[in-house]
Scaffold this motif. Sequence first.
Motif, PDB file in Angstrom:
ATOM      1  N   ARG A   1      49.739  39.896  39.040  1.00  0.00           N
ATOM      2  CA  ARG A   1      50.776  41.218  39.029  1.00  0.00           C
ATOM      3  C   ARG A   1      50.085  42.082  38.104  1.00  0.00           C
ATOM      4  NH1 ARG A   1      54.607  42.286  42.461  1.00  0.00           N
ATOM      5  NH2 ARG A   1      55.952  43.027  40.996  1.00  0.00           N
ATOM      6  N   THR A   2      50.243  43.407  38.765  1.00  0.00           N
ATOM      7  CA  THR A   2      49.608  44.403  37.838  1.00  0.00           C
ATOM      8  C   THR A   2      49.939  45.890  38.479  1.00  0.00           C
ATOM      9  OG1 THR A   2      47.682  45.510  36.918  1.00  0.00           O
ATOM     10  CG2 THR A   2      47.406  44.734  39.200  1.00  0.00           C
ATOM     11  N   ARG A   3      49.977  46.868  37.642  1.00  0.00           N
ATOM     12  CA  ARG A   3      49.963  48.317  38.131  1.00  0.00           C
ATOM     13  C   ARG A   3      48.803  48.694  38.306  1.00  0.00           C
ATOM     14  NH1 ARG A   3      55.565  49.785  37.480  1.00  0.00           N
ATOM     15  NH2 ARG A   3      54.912  51.823  37.979  1.00  0.00           N
ATOM     16  N   ALA A   4      47.780  48.164  38.215  1.00  0.00           N
ATOM     17  CA  ALA A   4      46.447  48.796  38.114  1.00  0.00           C
ATOM     18  C   ALA A   4      46.188  49.365  39.392  1.00  0.00           C
ATOM     19  CB  ALA A   4      45.304  47.792  37.700  1.00  0.00           C
ATOM     20  N   THR A   5      45.276  50.437  39.383  1.00  0.00           N
ATOM     21  CA  THR A   5      45.036  51.302  40.617  1.00  0.00           C
ATOM     22  C   THR A   5      43.323  50.647  40.875  1.00  0.00           C
ATOM     23  OG1 THR A   5      44.496  53.194  39.406  1.00  0.00           O
ATOM     24  CG2 THR A   5      46.650  52.971  40.506  1.00  0.00           C
ATOM     25  N   ALA A   6      42.880  50.259  39.822  1.00  0.00           N
ATOM     26  CA  ALA A   6      41.298  49.826  40.079  1.00  0.00           C
ATOM     27  C   ALA A   6      41.128  48.515  39.442  1.00  0.00           C
ATOM     28  CB  ALA A   6      40.156  50.939  39.210  1.00  0.00           C
ATOM     29  N   VAL A   7      40.226  47.661  39.966  1.00  0.00           N
ATOM     30  CA  VAL A   7      39.869  46.284  39.803  1.00  0.00           C
ATOM     31  C   VAL A   7      38.415  46.085  39.842  1.00  0.00           C
ATOM     32  CG1 VAL A   7      40.149  44.054  40.202  1.00  0.00           C
ATOM     33  CG2 VAL A   7      42.292  45.511  40.596  1.00  0.00           C
ATOM     34  N   GLU A   8      37.825  45.486  39.025  1.00  0.00           N
ATOM     35  CA  GLU A   8      36.401  45.135  38.588  1.00  0.00           C
ATOM     36  C   GLU A   8      36.562  43.600  38.475  1.00  0.00           C
ATOM     37  OE1 GLU A   8      33.742  48.902  37.761  1.00  0.00           O
ATOM     38  OE2 GLU A   8      34.125  47.123  36.276  1.00  0.00           O
ATOM     39  N   LEU A   9      35.289  42.902  39.248  1.00  0.00           N
ATOM     40  CA  LEU A   9      35.247  41.392  39.071  1.00  0.00           C
ATOM     41  C   LEU A   9      33.824  41.075  39.045  1.00  0.00           C
ATOM     42  CD1 LEU A   9      36.439  38.812  38.899  1.00  0.00           C
ATOM     43  CD2 LEU A   9      36.322  38.453  41.615  1.00  0.00           C
ATOM     44  N   ASP A  10      33.283  40.756  37.907  1.00  0.00           N
ATOM     45  CA  ASP A  10      31.878  40.217  37.892  1.00  0.00           C
ATOM     46  C   ASP A  10      31.690  38.861  38.426  1.00  0.00           C
ATOM     47  OD1 ASP A  10      31.275  42.893  36.853  1.00  0.00           O
ATOM     48  OD2 ASP A  10      31.308  41.981  34.642  1.00  0.00           O
ATOM     49  N   THR A  11      30.588  38.676  39.228  1.00  0.00           N
ATOM     50  CA  THR A  11      30.462  37.046  39.579  1.00  0.00           C
ATOM     51  C   THR A  11      29.055  36.758  39.703  1.00  0.00           C
ATOM     52  OG1 THR A  11      30.506  37.471  41.944  1.00  0.00           O
ATOM     53  CG2 THR A  11      32.651  37.294  41.118  1.00  0.00           C
TER      54      THR A  11
ATOM     55  N   LEU B   1      32.714  33.017  38.259  1.00  0.00           N
ATOM     56  CA  LEU B   1      33.597  33.967  37.959  1.00  0.00           C
ATOM     57  C   LEU B   1      33.461  34.339  36.300  1.00  0.00           C
ATOM     58  CD1 LEU B   1      36.886  32.568  39.254  1.00  0.00           C
ATOM     59  CD2 LEU B   1      35.383  34.645  40.441  1.00  0.00           C
ATOM     60  N   ILE B   2      32.921  35.833  36.022  1.00  0.00           N
ATOM     61  CA  ILE B   2      32.405  35.894  34.750  1.00  0.00           C
ATOM     62  C   ILE B   2      33.383  36.752  34.135  1.00  0.00           C
ATOM     63  CG2 ILE B   2      30.531  37.067  33.682  1.00  0.00           C
ATOM     64  CD1 ILE B   2      28.430  36.310  36.197  1.00  0.00           C
ATOM     65  N   ALA B   3      33.961  37.943  34.630  1.00  0.00           N
ATOM     66  CA  ALA B   3      34.988  38.943  34.089  1.00  0.00           C
ATOM     67  C   ALA B   3      35.716  39.570  34.918  1.00  0.00           C
ATOM     68  CB  ALA B   3      34.083  39.797  33.247  1.00  0.00           C
ATOM     69  N   LEU B   4      37.119  39.618  34.684  1.00  0.00           N
ATOM     70  CA  LEU B   4      37.956  40.486  35.546  1.00  0.00           C
ATOM     71  C   LEU B   4      38.371  41.623  34.651  1.00  0.00           C
ATOM     72  CD1 LEU B   4      40.026  40.902  37.669  1.00  0.00           C
ATOM     73  CD2 LEU B   4      41.530  39.484  36.567  1.00  0.00           C
ATOM     74  N   ARG B   5      38.246  42.926  35.483  1.00  0.00           N
ATOM     75  CA  ARG B   5      38.556  44.117  34.524  1.00  0.00           C
ATOM     76  C   ARG B   5      39.753  44.842  35.372  1.00  0.00           C
ATOM     77  NH1 ARG B   5      33.350  43.374  33.441  1.00  0.00           N
ATOM     78  NH2 ARG B   5      32.783  44.945  35.221  1.00  0.00           N
TER      79      ARG B   5
ATOM     80  N   PRO C   1      16.801  31.470  40.933  1.00  0.00           N
ATOM     81  CA  PRO C   1      18.000  32.069  40.250  1.00  0.00           C
ATOM     82  C   PRO C   1      17.700  33.500  40.428  1.00  0.00           C
ATOM     83  CG  PRO C   1      16.568  30.459  39.110  1.00  0.00           C
ATOM     84  CD  PRO C   1      15.765  30.661  40.347  1.00  0.00           C
ATOM     85  N   GLY C   2      19.226  34.252  40.246  1.00  0.00           N
ATOM     86  CA  GLY C   2      19.321  35.641  40.244  1.00  0.00           C
ATOM     87  C   GLY C   2      20.057  36.040  39.313  1.00  0.00           C
ATOM     88  N   SER C   3      20.663  37.462  39.496  1.00  0.00           N
ATOM     89  CA  SER C   3      21.598  38.068  38.330  1.00  0.00           C
ATOM     90  C   SER C   3      22.829  38.464  39.055  1.00  0.00           C
ATOM     91  CB  SER C   3      20.924  39.380  38.042  1.00  0.00           C
ATOM     92  OG  SER C   3      19.504  39.125  37.545  1.00  0.00           O
ATOM     93  N   PRO C   4      23.944  38.172  38.283  1.00  0.00           N
ATOM     94  CA  PRO C   4      25.351  38.558  38.623  1.00  0.00           C
ATOM     95  C   PRO C   4      25.383  39.839  39.219  1.00  0.00           C
ATOM     96  CG  PRO C   4      25.160  37.644  36.420  1.00  0.00           C
ATOM     97  CD  PRO C   4      23.774  37.830  36.607  1.00  0.00           C
ATOM     98  N   GLY C   5      26.314  40.282  39.546  1.00  0.00           N
ATOM     99  CA  GLY C   5      26.733  41.329  40.248  1.00  0.00           C
ATOM    100  C   GLY C   5      28.245  41.683  39.971  1.00  0.00           C
ATOM    101  N   THR C   6      28.672  43.013  40.278  1.00  0.00           N
ATOM    102  CA  THR C   6      29.957  43.446  40.299  1.00  0.00           C
ATOM    103  C   THR C   6      30.692  43.935  41.565  1.00  0.00           C
ATOM    104  OG1 THR C   6      29.503  44.249  38.027  1.00  0.00           O
ATOM    105  CG2 THR C   6      31.560  45.441  39.063  1.00  0.00           C
ATOM    106  N   LEU C   7      31.749  43.517  41.510  1.00  0.00           N
ATOM    107  CA  LEU C   7      32.620  43.919  42.771  1.00  0.00           C
ATOM    108  C   LEU C   7      33.824  45.128  42.392  1.00  0.00           C
ATOM    109  CD1 LEU C   7      33.328  42.642  45.670  1.00  0.00           C
ATOM    110  CD2 LEU C   7      35.254  41.518  44.599  1.00  0.00           C
ATOM    111  N   ARG C   8      34.002  46.142  43.114  1.00  0.00           N
ATOM    112  CA  ARG C   8      34.921  47.002  42.706  1.00  0.00           C
ATOM    113  C   ARG C   8      36.011  47.534  43.612  1.00  0.00           C
ATOM    114  NH1 ARG C   8      31.769  50.527  40.697  1.00  0.00           N
ATOM    115  NH2 ARG C   8      32.046  49.919  38.447  1.00  0.00           N
ATOM    116  N   PHE C   9      37.112  47.248  43.318  1.00  0.00           N
ATOM    117  CA  PHE C   9      38.217  48.134  44.399  1.00  0.00           C
ATOM    118  C   PHE C   9      39.107  49.163  43.637  1.00  0.00           C
ATOM    119  CE2 PHE C   9      38.042  43.442  45.767  1.00  0.00           C
ATOM    120  CZ  PHE C   9      37.649  43.813  46.884  1.00  0.00           C
TER     121      PHE C   9
END
Length: 385
Positions: free
Chosen positions: A60-70, A151-155, A121-129
């Motif tokens: 649950r959140t009021r956020a209007t933007a979400v990022e996820l590093d994976t 899963l690395i980070a949720l912002r 091997p490769g590098s992580p990336g970021t998903l943005r909504f």
Amino acid sequence: MHDWITTPITADILRGALDLERTEHGLLPHRLPARARAQNADGQLAMAESQPSGVRLVFRTRATAVELDTLPTKRDYVGVPPRPDGRYDLLVDGRLTGQASVTGGNTLTIDMTTGTAQLRPGSPGTLRFADLPDGAKTVEIWLPHNETTELIALRTDAPVEPAPDEGRKVWLHHGSSISHGSDAASPSTTWPAFAASLGGVELTNLGMGGSALLDPFTARALRDTRADLISIKIGINLVNADLMRLRAFTPAVHGFLDTIREGHPTTPLLVVSPILCPIHEDTPGPSAPDLTAGQLRFRAAGDPAERASGKLTLTVIRDELQRIVEQRAADDPHLHYLDGRNLYGQADFAELPLPDQLHPDAATHRRIGERFAAFAFTANGPFGK
């Protein structure tokens, strides 16, 4: 610019996984527990259970933007055009609102003709909504069903809290690559995910590509996992792998069901036989890859004459599964059977053929999901009572 808030990714905002492994990068969701993984020596199952089909972040959140590093691990098959990047589905209050992918990551190159695989091997990336609707809401991020995802980070730009338990029933499903979601359009539109949305239930999907093989450790995982409703869809992988003959199949099915019943003695339990697959209806496995013209298709490499010595075909498996369920149902009124050809049969094959001779396409996933929900979740169905 957003003032980002980083929220730890923990089990209370993650659904559909049975275990979380801490890695050097973050958390790797697993769909089999550690004990089961320790008893597995098959690379195909190890890959399949680490692909998060049905696993989603829910908060649950009021956020209007979400990022996820994976950090994704993508598959590349020798001699076949590259696969598209895995897709993430964003749902807001149950409605599909956005889709995105993470580029880069690790690459697992698989040679189906030799059975070998090599990891680069490769590098992580970021998903943005961005531009999510304002106000309090439930956000779900469904992870790619066919791409191992650390899963690395949720912002977010507003605080996050776990979504409350809405009291919905938990549906635990086990099956093959079709249940896993092979060739579905996205993770929330695999046939089990679509059926769960129609049925108003919480999905735990233990569909494992190539790996619905009556493994005892999988049965124990089903036994030990919370569930209000259980289904198992078995048969095609036993033919694909040419793993056992009828003499072994019958007691293995009984043992699998016995183990599930140890933990769920009266839970509605639905046994589903294979959907129509013409190449294996009357021809045993193994299934062999056919890379003609750079397109992956499959053919049946067995000999129909070997049915007489107990080799399994889909016709043999359906007949035996129905017989086993009818026998057991005399003492188990909560056990049910569904012929998979009621989900996808001869008329469907004529209209929506299996592109590679084994796996349904995206439109067929929706059809199977609709039919399963109409059978199982209605008032008189095995899951609706």
